[in-house]
Design a protein around this motif. Sequence first.
Motif, mmCIF file in Angstrom:
data_model
loop_
_atom_site.group_PDB
_atom_site.id
_atom_site.type_symbol
_atom_site.label_atom_id
_atom_site.label_comp_id
_atom_site.label_asym_id
_atom_site.label_seq_id
_atom_site.Cartn_x
_atom_site.Cartn_y
_atom_site.Cartn_z
ATOM 1 N N GLY A 12 0.919 -1.342 -0.059
ATOM 2 C CA GLY A 12 0.024 0.036 0.050
ATOM 3 C C GLY A 12 1.042 1.191 0.012
ATOM 4 N N GLY A 13 0.345 2.341 -0.418
ATOM 5 C CA GLY A 13 0.943 3.657 -0.496
ATOM 6 C C GLY A 13 1.736 3.592 -1.564
ATOM 7 N N TYR A 14 1.190 3.172 -2.859
ATOM 8 C CA TYR A 14 1.944 2.899 -4.105
ATOM 9 C C TYR A 14 3.013 3.999 -4.580
ATOM 10 N N PHE A 15 2.476 5.090 -4.388
ATOM 11 C CA PHE A 15 3.357 6.232 -4.751
ATOM 12 C C PHE A 15 4.839 6.290 -3.926
ATOM 13 N N ASN A 16 5.007 5.605 -2.711
ATOM 14 C CA ASN A 16 6.211 5.655 -2.147
ATOM 15 C C ASN A 16 7.334 5.353 -2.928
ATOM 16 N N ARG A 17 7.188 4.369 -3.786
ATOM 17 C CA ARG A 17 8.318 3.826 -4.561
ATOM 18 C C ARG A 17 7.876 3.304 -5.798
ATOM 19 N N GLU A 18 8.617 2.583 -6.611
ATOM 20 C CA GLU A 18 8.530 1.707 -7.718
ATOM 21 C C GLU A 18 8.930 0.329 -7.312
ATOM 22 N N PHE A 19 8.138 -0.569 -7.831
ATOM 23 C CA PHE A 19 8.414 -1.965 -7.674
ATOM 24 C C PHE A 19 8.941 -3.011 -8.642
ATOM 25 N N PRO A 20 9.719 -3.804 -8.258
ATOM 26 C CA PRO A 20 10.462 -4.682 -9.481
ATOM 27 C C PRO A 20 9.463 -5.114 -10.508
ATOM 28 N N THR A 21 8.189 -5.594 -9.969
ATOM 29 C CA THR A 21 7.188 -6.239 -11.035
ATOM 30 C C THR A 21 6.887 -5.469 -12.152
ATOM 31 N N SER A 22 7.546 -4.269 -12.253
ATOM 32 C CA SER A 22 7.243 -3.630 -13.373
ATOM 33 C C SER A 22 8.296 -3.490 -14.495
ATOM 34 N N TRP A 23 9.568 -4.202 -14.066
ATOM 35 C CA TRP A 23 10.544 -4.541 -15.141
ATOM 36 C C TRP A 23 10.897 -5.868 -15.173
ATOM 37 N N ARG A 24 10.809 -6.611 -13.880
ATOM 38 C CA ARG A 24 11.289 -7.897 -13.910
ATOM 39 C C ARG A 24 10.839 -9.064 -14.830
ATOM 40 N N ASP A 25 11.478 -9.414 -15.660
ATOM 41 C CA ASP A 25 11.210 -10.802 -16.578
ATOM 42 C C ASP A 25 9.942 -10.383 -17.532
ATOM 43 N N ILE A 26 9.736 -9.070 -17.865
ATOM 44 C CA ILE A 26 8.528 -8.898 -18.652
ATOM 45 C C ILE A 26 8.823 -9.346 -20.100
ATOM 46 N N ASP A 27 9.884 -9.574 -20.487
ATOM 47 C CA ASP A 27 10.098 -9.920 -22.073
ATOM 48 C C ASP A 27 9.799 -11.413 -22.300
ATOM 49 N N LYS A 28 9.219 -11.968 -21.467
ATOM 50 C CA LYS A 28 8.867 -13.427 -21.655
ATOM 51 C C LYS A 28 7.280 -13.492 -22.411
ATOM 52 N N GLY A 29 6.971 -14.459 -23.148
ATOM 53 C CA GLY A 29 5.824 -14.771 -23.745
ATOM 54 C C GLY A 29 5.388 -13.871 -25.184
ATOM 55 N N ILE A 30 6.523 -13.459 -25.536
ATOM 56 C CA ILE A 30 6.437 -12.754 -26.692
ATOM 57 C C ILE A 30 5.772 -13.428 -28.052
ATOM 58 N N LYS A 31 6.528 -14.535 -28.268
ATOM 59 C CA LYS A 31 6.235 -15.566 -29.129
ATOM 60 C C LYS A 31 4.658 -16.122 -28.882
ATOM 61 N N ALA A 32 4.455 -16.580 -27.667
ATOM 62 C CA ALA A 32 3.327 -16.808 -27.243
ATOM 63 C C ALA A 32 1.889 -16.117 -27.741
ATOM 64 N N LEU A 33 2.456 -14.785 -27.340
ATOM 65 C CA LEU A 33 1.355 -13.884 -27.598
ATOM 66 C C LEU A 33 1.117 -13.553 -29.122
ATOM 67 N N ALA A 34 2.310 -13.515 -29.961
ATOM 68 C CA ALA A 34 2.084 -13.324 -31.272
ATOM 69 C C ALA A 34 1.392 -14.671 -32.150
ATOM 70 N N GLU A 35 1.612 -15.916 -31.246
ATOM 71 C CA GLU A 35 0.873 -16.906 -32.069
ATOM 72 C C GLU A 35 -0.597 -16.969 -31.783
ATOM 73 N N ARG A 36 -0.993 -16.269 -30.548
ATOM 74 C CA ARG A 36 -2.239 -16.194 -30.010
ATOM 75 C C ARG A 36 -2.917 -15.162 -31.279
ATOM 76 N N PHE A 37 -2.174 -14.235 -31.524
ATOM 77 C CA PHE A 37 -2.953 -13.049 -32.615
ATOM 78 C C PHE A 37 -2.966 -13.709 -33.851
ATOM 79 N N GLU A 38 -1.832 -14.688 -34.212
ATOM 80 C CA GLU A 38 -1.972 -15.146 -35.447
ATOM 81 C C GLU A 38 -3.396 -16.200 -35.659
ATOM 82 N N LYS A 39 -3.565 -17.032 -34.509
ATOM 83 C CA LYS A 39 -4.556 -17.759 -34.691
ATOM 84 C C LYS A 39 -5.678 -16.939 -34.727
ATOM 85 N N GLU A 40 -5.822 -15.953 -33.948
ATOM 86 C CA GLU A 40 -7.292 -15.279 -33.843
ATOM 87 C C GLU A 40 -7.645 -14.340 -35.175
ATOM 88 N N SER A 41 -6.418 -14.056 -35.846
ATOM 89 C CA SER A 41 -6.553 -13.374 -37.153
ATOM 90 C C SER A 41 -7.059 -14.203 -38.098
#
Length: 651
Positions: free
Chosen positions: A622-651
Amino acid sequence: MSNKISKKNSLGNDNSSSIVFRKKGAGTGLNEMFIAVFGVAFLLSLSLNIMHMMGMDAAIVEEKTMMNGSNNNNKMLKPQQLPSDGSAVHQAIKEFTSSSSRMGNKEPKIQGVSQTAVKDNTAVGTSKQNSKEEGEEASEDRDNSHLMKLATLDCKAHGGPSLEAAQEMVYWQDIPSDSNYVSPFYKSNQQRAPQQTKYLTFEPDGGGWNNIRMAMESTIGLAVAMGRTLVMPPQKKMYLLGRTEKGQQSHFSFVDFFPIEEMAKDNKAFNVVSMKDYLETQGMKGNLVNKITGKVEFPPGNRTDWDGINQEDYDTLRGYLRNVSITARWQPGSCLPAFPSSGKHEDIEVLQGLVARANSHKPITNNKTGLFHVDDPDPLSRLQDTLAGRKDLCVYNEKLQNEQVVHFQMNHKEQLRLLVHFYAFLFFEDWKEDLWMKRFVRDHLHYKDEIQCAAARVVEKIREHVKKKTGGKSSEYDSFHIRRGDFQFKETRISAEEIYENSKDELTHGSTIFIATDERDKKFFDPLRKHYDLLFLDDFMNDLKGVNSNYFGMIDQLVASRGKIFFGCWFSTFTGYINRIRGYHSVKDKQPGYKSGTLPTTYYYATISRKFEMHKYAPLRGGYFNREFPTSWRDIDKGIKALAERFEKES
């Protein structure tokens, strides 16, 4: 359909009314105007082009017929003739959106996965198995960032520096497949007649710049998650950003700080219009209805251009926006807005049961690292890391989805203020959507090139200064953000002697330190000057000629973010954003701690009890403004291919 959670009503509220109406707004706000970029076109052949244009003409004729033939029972005067000219920013936006290269549509998209799309070794089917591997090392060693095309910063048009020097500022990535992603709600909201397009309107925060920025990030995220077109507020003065020396611009919209036009052009998921366009195409054509009277309500005085307005006019405008919109009473401290992986009822039910599961289970993390796996298909562990004491989810359900316009107020008294990080205010059932949103903000919602380049020039000069001072042995500098000014947290207002005592063990005597500060009396820093070579932004005015002085605080942030060792101020959202930028850089450069999201060279000089907060992983609190948290940058480059494949399937 009932969508109650605990004692919340269908909008995720308490049992009080979910619609708020005001003739005047409460609190202060911010403003903006933007571009209108909408549609989707595939210029596959001349015949398809002709068919497409015919379809557009037919839609326009149909819209005019509907508007001319509509029966308006409203007793108000008919809307006046719209002026042919408009504000400078509005005209610039219209020129951008009407240019031949962006003819009413996004940049042509490639169906399916582009050949340049990023490969990712983390697929949906293997993520459960990955979560069982010992520690986080096994999954993170499959890092695939080397396959990404690194974005560039070209400063030729902004007075330098060189391309090589400018690259130091770049932390964002160019991920082609990400630009094709859209929310599950996008198609039903955007692929319809103009008078049926669904919108999100909002009132910017009334605090300092970084509070304004935080609320803007959350609002843009909300619009994208809902698949709605975002309406930008008009230009007005922002708190502490009203310097007028030398006749420089002092009324701003967000397009003046961020590359919003490019974001709308490059991302299928993001549609945005200026307030003027919104009022012309919706308000003046009778598409907006007062939620109390049920009658069409035109803009106050039939006015559509609100640029450069004073506070009284702004209150009148936002009172109107509240009248003709549903207000989502999502209070950041009480509930966590959640988005199902589809618009189907069963996914909403899944989300509704998550809080009970989260409260009845021990945190699901790896025993060795204490971290949850970002790619776990079961959202429980992510929810446990994100709840931060909140007991309810505000689920985006069918009832809210059916509303034409959803509005977000900035209302202190009713705790309707988005003083919260976007990643602490948006929860997605699908982990791939969660990570996409974090990449979207990192890769697109950064300061525009003019600001980045100005900071790059200063960083280059500091490094040259250090090289000369050390005889070429080093070009590294350290940095501080020392918050003074009107800061309400008095425990952070310590003397320069105390700042020295709190930081001396981590710094080298005689080293060069850049200080970002709002303290105007530089004599305050004399006790630090006895031990270090101090530099301030004031020392680089020759490198900032022609730059709007209202940008100086943002330039300060960027320069401070490149310090080898950084000391900031707890409670400060200015410091917080510096830390998030440092987090982005740590992942790009694979610096120590990047796998766990920690920043071992980042400290707090005040308060001293929080000195080492960034050296350990922390879930949201709580008190989110006090600081930034690691979840905003940690390991966020996963799942790119999986998301692209989902888009391809839905298209």
